[in-house]
Design a protein around this motif. Sequence first.
Motif, PDB file in Angstrom:
ATOM      1  N   MET A 214       0.832  -1.209   0.000  1.00  0.00           N
ATOM      2  CA  MET A 214       0.000   0.000   0.000  1.00  0.00           C
ATOM      3  C   MET A 214       0.864   1.255   0.000  1.00  0.00           C
ATOM      4  SD  MET A 214      -2.987  -0.993  -0.416  1.00  0.00           S
ATOM      5  CE  MET A 214      -3.759   0.629  -0.334  1.00  0.00           C
ATOM      6  N   ALA A 215       2.005   1.194   0.689  1.00  0.00           N
ATOM      7  CA  ALA A 215       2.926   2.342   0.722  1.00  0.00           C
ATOM      8  C   ALA A 215       3.414   2.665  -0.693  1.00  0.00           C
ATOM      9  CB  ALA A 215       4.100   2.048   1.640  1.00  0.00           C
ATOM     10  N   GLN A 216       3.667   1.606  -1.456  1.00  0.00           N
ATOM     11  CA  GLN A 216       4.104   1.782  -2.841  1.00  0.00           C
ATOM     12  C   GLN A 216       2.976   2.393  -3.678  1.00  0.00           C
ATOM     13  OE1 GLN A 216       5.887  -1.809  -4.234  1.00  0.00           O
ATOM     14  NE2 GLN A 216       6.613  -0.910  -6.133  1.00  0.00           N
ATOM     15  N   GLU A 217       1.777   1.834  -3.500  1.00  0.00           N
ATOM     16  CA  GLU A 217       0.625   2.300  -4.285  1.00  0.00           C
ATOM     17  C   GLU A 217       0.295   3.766  -3.989  1.00  0.00           C
ATOM     18  OE1 GLU A 217      -4.116   1.360  -4.416  1.00  0.00           O
ATOM     19  OE2 GLU A 217      -2.801  -0.368  -4.179  1.00  0.00           O
ATOM     20  N   LEU A 218       0.445   4.177  -2.715  1.00  0.00           N
ATOM     21  CA  LEU A 218       0.060   5.531  -2.307  1.00  0.00           C
ATOM     22  C   LEU A 218       1.258   6.476  -2.222  1.00  0.00           C
ATOM     23  CD1 LEU A 218      -2.503   4.448   0.427  1.00  0.00           C
ATOM     24  CD2 LEU A 218      -3.039   5.410  -1.819  1.00  0.00           C
ATOM     25  N   ASN A 219       2.408   6.029  -2.745  1.00  0.00           N
ATOM     26  CA  ASN A 219       3.612   6.869  -2.788  1.00  0.00           C
ATOM     27  C   ASN A 219       4.048   7.316  -1.388  1.00  0.00           C
ATOM     28  OD1 ASN A 219       5.718   8.093  -4.071  1.00  0.00           O
ATOM     29  ND2 ASN A 219       4.600   9.954  -4.605  1.00  0.00           N
ATOM     30  N   MET A 220       4.050   6.358  -0.456  1.00  0.00           N
ATOM     31  CA  MET A 220       4.377   6.647   0.947  1.00  0.00           C
ATOM     32  C   MET A 220       5.546   5.785   1.427  1.00  0.00           C
ATOM     33  SD  MET A 220       2.050   8.760   2.304  1.00  0.00           S
ATOM     34  CE  MET A 220       1.940   8.356   4.032  1.00  0.00           C
TER      35      MET A 220
END
Length: 556
Positions: A214-220
């Motif tokens: 999710m961090a990758q998907e949301l640029n986090m």
Amino acid sequence: MIEGLQTPDYVFAASWEVCNKVGGIYTVLSTQANTLQAKFHDRLFYIGPDFWQGKDNPLFIESDNLCAAWRQYAIEKDHLKVRVGRWNIPGEPIVFLVDFQQFYSQKNDIYTDMWNRYQVDSLHAYGDYDESSMFAFATGKVVESFYRFNLTETDKVVFQAHEWMTGMAALYLQTAVPEIATVFTTHATSIGRSIAGNNKPLYDYLFAYNGDQMAQELNMQSKHSIEKQTAHYVDCFTTVSEITNNECKELLDKPADVILMNGFEDDFVPKGSTYAGKRKRARSLFFRLANCLIGEEFDDDTLIVGTSGRYEFKNKGIDVFLEAMNRLNRDRNLKKKVLAMVSVPGWVGSPREDLLERMKSKEKFTTPLPAPLITHWLHNMTHDQVLDMLKYLDLNNRPQDPVKVIFVPCYLDGKDGIINKHYYDLIVGEDLTIYPSYYEPWGYTPLESVAFHVPTITTDLAGFGLWVNSLRNQHGIEDGVQVLHRSDYNYSEVADGIKDTVSLFSNKSEDEVKVIRRRAGQVAEQALWKYFIQYYYEAYDIALRNAMKRLLNGQN
């Protein structure tokens, strides 16, 4: 104090919000300080960023005498830029304000070292990541310098890092001064907040989310990485509620060792005749504001309800609040007029001149101003979420509407140009507050409300709401707090729950309301720091024991 716990001789606590009033963490630290200072007597040090060179910071009282020998050493020998003083709050603890600008030139080396030692991925850094990380690194250097100059390995020392912004300080200290026990507290997972803020369902699917993915998907990636690695490496990992602990388990792959619930102090709550006077003045100000804006008179029987906090439209439940007011406007069970205050700071432009003119005069008005919903002009009047939704719902403060809504889009700091009163001097005038949060790790706003004997509506997706549900004798608004069940998909039921609760409340007699207000205050009394501070002492104990194990195993 619980028997058998190891107690530190020195405690350091670092946060972006020390002497820097930004959000809820400021409230946590500034209210707990008095209790901790009473226990540790100037062996407690708060560390914050120094944004204030050449500017006056009313929260910081600089001192040339405090820690003078060390400060000179830190500046001259360790080449650190640090100011020492006291935090201008009850307890007046010692504060180090750290200037971190000099470390930007070493940024790449610092990040490489963090990757090699702790697998912290800073490659995708943007926004406030660099600024926070340089502050954290400088903080670690300052604590290391203080330790080397003043302390020895026989001193039991705890360093507590608040939020991902100071995680790098805890990791740096584990390498540089392994004798220091580290505690990391996440007040909200960065990835959980991001999932919720991006309108993705957080709770029903929590078990299925992979935090790294999710961090990758949301640029986090970078914020998530420092948060996750710090959680795994520190001696004691903590968070502020069971609901956030569920996020930590699923998104950081690490449950908290201790839940540090957020207490508060009630020393800012007025008593007796002072309270009665403040309540009366706040109410007459609300009614005067409404008369000048809407052109209608309101008597003291009007129910004043309010919501406030950060402008996170979905996460804070502002959308549900407005929908509930819309439904209440058509509710036949409502027995009183309602004045609904929405106090969330938007992109505020200037105070309305036409409203100011009216407020200065003595006359009573019978005609509304144009745009009778808002006290200040915004830079983005045509793209503001509150105004957009009021327009969509056709809530226009018409004479026939029993519910009138006023949007106050600025910080209530006593100098907004229209109301010119502090938030605490206004909340006391409300009858009922409403915080239907979707994402709320703790929830200070409903806790502050009941501290002022103003009953509140919140949800079980707020840490505070969950805690209230765990208390005995809590059965709804009659006991001071209504906790509504909230999930990813029951927006409409929550809006109805608010509508029904306000209607029910409008039917209460004066004596019944007095009892409810007293019970609200009794809920707040159970959340004082003198009860909740014990969890901090448990965290210190776990950190000290684990640091000792680390040292015995030779793991830096």
